[in-house]
Design an enzyme around this catalytic site. Sequence first.
Site, PDB file in Angstrom:
ATOM      1  N   SER A  10      -6.437  -8.712   7.454  1.00 17.46           N
ATOM      2  CA  SER A  10      -5.771  -7.419   7.593  1.00 17.46           C
ATOM      3  C   SER A  10      -5.311  -7.322   9.035  1.00 17.46           C
ATOM      4  O   SER A  10      -6.131  -7.417   9.959  1.00 17.46           O
ATOM      5  CB  SER A  10      -6.747  -6.290   7.262  1.00 17.46           C
ATOM      6  OG  SER A  10      -6.184  -5.037   7.565  1.00 17.46           O
ATOM      7  N   ARG A  26      -2.138   5.625  17.258  1.00 18.72           N
ATOM      8  CA  ARG A  26      -2.309   6.649  16.224  1.00 18.72           C
ATOM      9  C   ARG A  26      -1.884   8.052  16.655  1.00 18.72           C
ATOM     10  O   ARG A  26      -1.304   8.787  15.841  1.00 18.72           O
ATOM     11  CB  ARG A  26      -3.750   6.652  15.710  1.00 18.72           C
ATOM     12  CG  ARG A  26      -4.199   5.355  15.021  1.00 18.72           C
ATOM     13  CD  ARG A  26      -3.080   4.605  14.402  1.00 18.72           C
ATOM     14  NE  ARG A  26      -3.498   3.447  13.609  1.00 18.72           N
ATOM     15  CZ  ARG A  26      -2.708   2.433  13.360  1.00 18.72           C
ATOM     16  NH1 ARG A  26      -1.478   2.404  13.872  1.00 18.72           N
ATOM     17  NH2 ARG A  26      -3.103   1.437  12.600  1.00 18.72           N
ATOM     18  N   ASP A  84      -9.010   4.833  11.452  1.00 20.50           N
ATOM     19  CA  ASP A  84      -7.655   5.382  11.509  1.00 20.50           C
ATOM     20  C   ASP A  84      -7.514   6.700  10.768  1.00 20.50           C
ATOM     21  O   ASP A  84      -6.749   7.574  11.174  1.00 20.50           O
ATOM     22  CB  ASP A  84      -6.643   4.363  10.970  1.00 20.50           C
ATOM     23  CG  ASP A  84      -6.279   3.316  12.002  1.00 20.50           C
ATOM     24  OD1 ASP A  84      -6.564   3.544  13.193  1.00 20.50           O
ATOM     25  OD2 ASP A  84      -5.713   2.275  11.621  1.00 20.50           O
ATOM     26  N   ASP A 126       0.817  -1.217   0.000  1.00 20.66           N
ATOM     27  CA  ASP A 126       0.000   0.000   0.000  1.00 20.66           C
ATOM     28  C   ASP A 126       0.848   1.264   0.000  1.00 20.66           C
ATOM     29  O   ASP A 126       0.671   2.147  -0.845  1.00 20.66           O
ATOM     30  CB  ASP A 126      -0.942   0.017   1.206  1.00 20.66           C
ATOM     31  CG  ASP A 126      -2.045  -1.014   1.088  1.00 20.66           C
ATOM     32  OD1 ASP A 126      -1.847  -2.035   0.411  1.00 20.66           O
ATOM     33  OD2 ASP A 126      -3.117  -0.807   1.685  1.00 20.66           O
TER      34      ASP A 126
END
Length: 402
Positions: free
Chosen positions: A179, A96, A125, A16
């Site tokens: 994932s 995060r 996110d 990605d």
Amino acid sequence: MTEINKVVLAYSGGLDTSVILKWLQDTYSCEVVTFTADIGQGEEVEPARAKAKAAGIKEIYIEDLREDFARNYIFPMFRANTIYEGEYLLGTSIARPLIAKRLIEIANETGAQAISHGATGKGNDQVRFELGAYALRPDIKIIAPWREWDLNSRQKLLAYAESHGIPVEMKKGKASPYSMDANSLHISYEGGILEDPWAEPEEDMWRWTVSPELAPDQATYVELTYQKGDIVAIDDVPHSPAEVMDKLNEIAGANGIGRLDIVENRYVGMKSRGCYETPAGTLMLKAHRAIESITLDREVAHLKDELMPRYATLIYNGYWWSPEREMLQEMIDASQRTVNGKVRLKLYKGNVSVVGRDSATDSLFDEAIATFEEDEGAYDQKDAEGFIKLNALRMRIAAKKR
């Protein structure tokens, strides 16, 4: 709109973000700065440097943030006994704000006008990264490729990578259908068969914990020493915050502790099924509540429990850098001044039990008062009669009216 000449990309070196790097260069004709963080995901981060260099990147940031993450994010959260919707220990959420902070700091250092991330437009996110970024630098520009491009499948990403000469490592063996996201606090699994909330996870999905059925037949005991609400030693051996996470993940994982399968409510509105392994966090939550049980005043403890769901929601939704979270943190930290002592845990086949708690300096537990034996006048049981009648007064008055 301000012209974007330089962008800081949260970069892992995977498919990605490798595609995003090239896409940013082509779409925005800008210089890209890469930022790769080790927050305890258990994978080497240095290979990202070679990949970034091969892509022509001149400014490459690769940082070990494990101690920062544990000391300044995980530990403060556990002082509040934080848990979202009764189960989730917020392993992804709490990472995060640290990444957002470093993205902004690097943007300031390098003169970048924008930051970029690989979060999709469906998840939490994107909200967490961007709320944190705006709180720390209001004028920052944010590029979220998944909200702009049409590369909305793995097949399209692979085709883009092939057409642009982007090397993609194909892992040998069976590829994971999930994932996954990992750090010092947890590893998460989404997608694949987990999209059916009735389907049981496959046993070979779990990475950090043995199956409870295969855990040792003998119980493991562990003692945790607390100072001001934080673990500072394990079995009387001092450890830094990051070392605490590593050690407890190892101990708990070996005993099959820390697995979780939940459907949670995302901030963006949908329900999502995910599985989590949080071995260290499971022990930490249990032990912290135990040491607080003997060191916190009743009303302080109850007030913390009332505030915790709001605090948890703030973290889950991405408001770590908000004034309300910081205000709550001040209150929580003030309550931890007396949270000192030891907790003894018993671990056995997926279960964790508190089997001892002690605080030589701050315990509010008075055996002379709590005893069922003769208390030598420490507590006058006759006082209870008036106490009960006064508390029943309003109900007695109402009953008479009926």
